[in-house]
Design a protein around this motif. Structure first.
Motif: not given
Length: 308
Positions: A274-280
């Motif tokens: 999820s952190p990588y998805l939020l940044i994207f």
């Protein structure tokens, strides 16, 4: 000292004398046979050939009157037959009855249920039948279905039987001679030597006798290999309704559990990443807003004018 060395010499001379007597007896018997085969001699030392034509004529007459007796060939026969039948189970029962009628033995039975690669029911039967009942048995087996293939092979083992019998007779005579020598041997050393040789001869006799009996047994009994195949491919019966419902329920519940486990695994993967998805997602949103703010107006409203 003198008596200790004299005893082995005496026993050795005694054994040599016995062996010489056996050899002399065999030579005398062969000379006697040779003398009987020679023609009679006349008084002047020449062979009497006057009676030869008479003897030859009598032999020719005997040969004409009495036919030459030929020995019966000793054959090991093996047969193979393949049948297409309506019911393999019923045919197996019928083959068992034929074996009992022909006084034979069942050697082997192999039944194979229908499979995907071979949907037909097959069976292989091996039976042993007396040699004189081979042809009648094959005729009875052919009546059980449609004959696909049928062949008979034979091997003549008459020479082997004669060879084994001659070797066995000679070894038995040697055993008898060794037994006589052993009974008359004096010293312990000679007794042990003859006993060892007698044991080797008896072992060879047992081996040859077993091979001889095996060949005679194969000649007396013929082997038949019977292959059965069902005419129509058999299909497995449909299971009961309750079994079908139970199988369907088990499959559906298994599918539901597998789908639930799959969703749970997917949620775990999304939480972890999820952190990588939020940044994207944030990068995409910021790029879209910047593009809307700095993009020039490409269209103008109608009737509008430019002022200097």
């Amino acid at each position: 000292m003198y008596t200790a060395t004299k005893l082995p010499r005496t026993s050795a001379l005694f054994i040599s004398a016995l062996l010489g007597g056996v050899i002399f007896t065999s030579c005398a018997s062969s000379d006697r046979l040779a003398n009987n085969a020679l023609p009679p001699m006349a008084a002047d030392g020449r062979a009497n050939t006057v009676s030869a034509p008479a003897s030859q004529s009598s032999l020719s007459q005997n040969a004409e009157t009495s036919p030459i007796a030929r020995s019966r060939p000793q054959l090991i026969k093996k047969a193979a037959i393949s049948l297409t039948v309506n019911s393999v189970d019923k045919t197996v029962d019928a083959v068992s009855q034929i074996i009992n009628q022909q006084q034979g033995d069942l050697i082997g039975l192999k039944q194979q249920q229908p499979k995907k690669d071979n949907p037909r029911y097959t069976a292989t039967i091996q039976l042993r039948i007396p040699e004189n009942r081979l042809e009648p048995t094959l005729e009875e087996l052919a009546k059980l279905g449609t004959v696909n293939t049928r062949n008979i092979t034979a091997e003549d083992v008459g020479d082997r039987l004669v060879d084994f019998q001659a070797r066995l007779t000679n070894l038995q005579k040697t055993e008898a001679n060794l037994q006589k020598i052993m009974d008359r041997a004096g010293s312990i050393r000679d007794v042990l030597s003859v006993s060892q040789e007698l044991s080797n001869v008896r072992q060879t006799i047992e081996q040859i006798d077993a091979q001889l009996k095996n060949l005679k047994n194969q000649v007396a009994y013929s082997t038949i290999t019977l292959n059965l195949e069902a005419a129509v491919s058999s299909t497995s019966p449909q299971p009961a309704l309750g079994l079908q419902v139970q199988e369907t329920w088990n499959n559906s519940t298994h599918s539901l559990s597998a789908f639930s486990v799959g969703l749970l695994k997917l949620g775990i993967w999304l939480i972890v990443y999820s952190p990588y998805l939020l940044i994207f997602v944030a990068l995409i949103y910021g790029f879209s807003r910047w593009r809307r703010t700095h993009s020039p107006r490409l269209t103008q409203t109608p009737g509008s004018t430019t002022s200097e």
